[in-house]
Motif scaffolding. Structure first.
Motif, mmCIF file in Angstrom:
data_model
loop_
_atom_site.group_PDB
_atom_site.id
_atom_site.type_symbol
_atom_site.label_atom_id
_atom_site.label_comp_id
_atom_site.label_asym_id
_atom_site.label_seq_id
_atom_site.Cartn_x
_atom_site.Cartn_y
_atom_site.Cartn_z
ATOM 1 N N UNK A 120 0.827 -1.206 0.000
ATOM 2 C CA UNK A 120 0.000 0.000 0.000
ATOM 3 C C UNK A 120 0.858 1.252 0.000
ATOM 4 N N UNK A 121 1.916 1.286 0.787
ATOM 5 C CA UNK A 121 2.771 2.474 0.838
ATOM 6 C C UNK A 121 3.497 2.684 -0.491
ATOM 7 N N UNK A 122 3.930 1.599 -1.106
ATOM 8 C CA UNK A 122 4.601 1.660 -2.412
ATOM 9 C C UNK A 122 3.644 2.225 -3.467
ATOM 10 N N UNK A 123 2.417 1.696 -3.513
ATOM 11 C CA UNK A 123 1.444 2.182 -4.492
ATOM 12 C C UNK A 123 1.074 3.634 -4.222
ATOM 13 N N UNK A 124 0.832 3.977 -2.955
ATOM 14 C CA UNK A 124 0.436 5.345 -2.626
ATOM 15 C C UNK A 124 1.559 6.342 -2.919
ATOM 16 N N UNK A 125 2.810 5.960 -2.675
ATOM 17 C CA UNK A 125 3.928 6.865 -2.958
ATOM 18 C C UNK A 125 3.946 7.251 -4.424
ATOM 19 N N UNK A 126 3.607 6.305 -5.303
ATOM 20 C CA UNK A 126 3.519 6.607 -6.734
ATOM 21 C C UNK A 126 2.260 7.404 -7.063
ATOM 22 N N UNK A 134 3.294 17.549 4.174
ATOM 23 C CA UNK A 134 2.143 16.929 3.514
ATOM 24 C C UNK A 134 2.382 15.431 3.339
ATOM 25 N N UNK A 135 3.539 15.061 2.809
ATOM 26 C CA UNK A 135 3.809 13.642 2.585
ATOM 27 C C UNK A 135 3.927 12.881 3.905
ATOM 28 N N UNK A 136 4.581 13.483 4.886
ATOM 29 C CA UNK A 136 4.672 12.821 6.184
ATOM 30 C C UNK A 136 3.285 12.584 6.763
ATOM 31 N N UNK A 137 2.381 13.539 6.619
ATOM 32 C CA UNK A 137 1.020 13.389 7.131
ATOM 33 C C UNK A 137 0.256 12.311 6.369
ATOM 34 N N UNK A 138 0.399 12.270 5.051
ATOM 35 C CA UNK A 138 -0.319 11.280 4.254
ATOM 36 C C UNK A 138 0.135 9.854 4.560
ATOM 37 N N UNK A 139 1.372 9.704 5.041
ATOM 38 C CA UNK A 139 1.895 8.370 5.329
ATOM 39 C C UNK A 139 2.031 8.113 6.829
ATOM 40 N N UNK A 140 1.393 8.949 7.641
ATOM 41 C CA UNK A 140 1.541 8.830 9.094
ATOM 42 C C UNK A 140 0.798 7.634 9.666
ATOM 43 N N UNK A 141 -0.293 7.218 9.019
ATOM 44 C CA UNK A 141 -1.033 6.060 9.522
ATOM 45 C C UNK A 141 -1.655 5.331 8.340
ATOM 46 N N UNK A 142 -1.868 4.022 8.469
ATOM 47 C CA UNK A 142 -2.361 3.234 7.331
ATOM 48 C C UNK A 142 -3.690 3.715 6.773
ATOM 49 N N UNK A 143 -4.581 4.210 7.619
ATOM 50 C CA UNK A 143 -5.888 4.640 7.121
ATOM 51 C C UNK A 143 -5.753 5.854 6.205
ATOM 52 N N UNK A 144 -4.931 6.818 6.600
ATOM 53 C CA UNK A 144 -4.737 7.998 5.748
ATOM 54 C C UNK A 144 -4.044 7.611 4.448
ATOM 55 N N UNK A 145 -3.050 6.724 4.524
ATOM 56 C CA UNK A 145 -2.361 6.270 3.313
ATOM 57 C C UNK A 145 -3.324 5.556 2.377
#
Length: 411
Positions: A187-193, A329-340
């Motif tokens: 999920x983090x890999x896909x969301x980062x893209x 912004x990026x740190x916040x978007x990846x701070x927890x699995x639900x937001x990511x």
């Protein structure tokens, strides 16, 4: 080709399976996602005349004991006071790379302190940092020459002028995030893209180059996209998503042509079109090693690159203190699995719009709409970063300004 004796030769790789296994071990290191880092790059200009070239000797004197060995082989290459390493890119761009920090507040404070130290060093030499992701004043011009950079230029020249533009005229902002626990990596890999195109559009600063408008919101990203797709295209996209990020990255890396083959002479230019998979199959006089493979992946430049952590490479350099906004912004978007998860769901429909983001920025309606949604998610998650009250309020206002710009873009 004979390896220089001072180069670590590593372990010989016998086949693709060995290469894939090595990449899986080094490129996706899993664990709790707690660390954040940043790499900030700028063009450097004469304070009195930004069109004036800045040569390597002037940069060497300005940076002093922090000068990298690419400029002065005798330099100790000392880090800045708070741990940032200083490098100088082929066109004379200066970059600082921070150590990862367990809190975003600590990262921002330490980086700002190191940046102030860097500015003071440059100020004594009459130099200032640029304000955008592209050299607004000067055409591409080499400042640092190494065997790697000469080979890079030669390979890129086969595809046109974009390579030289990228090497000598661009400046980026990279945010580094942990890959996460094993069940989070995909999920983090896909969301980062996926969040890349809308955030590229929202933070585009590179619309001018060499004294003229380019017709692009981010001519920096336009240069990257025009170089060599096998080296710079995204690894992930909705249409070709691989459920195993490590397998996808290994396939990408092995299929990419060699950019250079290190040796003990000045010419590291590889045979045209030879991929790392070809090298494993015997295309070069000696077999490749694990060290060769690690060096090869350092010559691949997709928008998101795994290096044990995830290196998000798609943002333009920002003016002044504005670099803190996309980091938050990026740190916040990846701070927890639900937001990511929510960020991935919001951005997936525009995840392939890299070209539109570079060309039009927030004038592209789908990207502007998505950027506004991502800013809403970041604002909701911002309290979780634990920023000091003053920093939180400042960052909150800055993100709201960016959101308002995105709103104007999609009307």
């Amino acid at each position: 080709m004979v390896m220089s004796p001072e180069l670590d030769q590593g372990t010989v790789l016998g086949d693709e399976a060995a290469a894939r296994g090595h990449l899986a071990r080094i490129c996706f290191k899993t664990g709790p996602p707690t660390l954040t880092g940043v790499e900030l790059e700028w063009t450097v200009h004469d304070a009195a005349d930004p069109t004036r070239p800045v040569d390597r000797e002037r940069l060497r004197e300005a940076l002093g004991r922090h000068c990298p060995v690419t400029l002065d082989p005798t330099s100790p290459g000392d880090e800045l006071r708070h741990g940032s390493a200083v490098t100088v890119e082929p066109g004379g761009q200066v970059e600082i790379s921070t150590p990862p920090r367990p809190s975003v507040a600590a990262l921002l404070a330490a980086t700002e302190a190191d940046l102030a130290e860097l500015r003071a060093l440059l100020d004594t030499a009459g130099l200032v940092l640029g304000l955008s992701g592209m050299d607004r004043w000067r055409p591409p011009r080499p400042v640092v020459e190494t065997p790697r950079y000469r080979a890079m230029r030669g390979v890129f020249d086969r595809h046109g002028p974009a390579g030289r533009t990228m090497m000598y005229s661009t400046a980026g902002l990279q945010v580094c995030l942990d890959a996460g626990e094993p069940d989070q990596v995909g999920q983090r890999w896909a969301a980062a893209h996926a969040v890349g195109p809308p955030l590229l559009a929202a933070f585009a600063t590179a619309d001018r180059h060499a004294g003229r408008r380019t017709g692009w919101a981010s001519a920096r990203m336009a240069a990257w996209l025009a170089i060599e797709p096998a080296r710079t295209r995204p690894v992930w996209s909705p249409g070709r998503a691989d459920p195993d990020p490590a397998a996808a990255w290994a396939g990408y890396a092995l299929a990419a042509p060699l950019l250079c083959v290190r040796g003990d002479g000045p010419d590291w230019t590889p045979p045209a079109g030879v991929t790392f998979a070809d090298w494993l199959a015997g295309a070069l006089p000696r077999p490749p090693t694990t060290d060769d493979l690690e060096y090869h992946v350092s010559t691949l430049f997709p928008p998101v690159r795994p290096r044990g952590y995830l290196e998000l490479r798609y943002l333009d350099a920002q003016p002044g203190r504005e670099w803190t906004v996309p980091v938050a912004v990026l740190a916040a978007l990846f701070a927890d699995p639900a937001t990511t998860r929510d960020a991935l769901a919001a951005a997936a429909p525009v995840a392939d719009r890299w070209h539109a983001a570079a060309r039009h920025g927030l004038a592209d309606r789908p990207l502007a709409t998505t950027a506004a949604t991502l800013f809403d998610l970041a604002l909701a998650a911002l309290p979780g970063l634990g920023l000091p009250a003053g920093r939180h309020d400042q960052t909150h206002r800055a993100i709201r300004r960016r959101r308002a710009a995105a709103e104007r873009g999609h009307r």
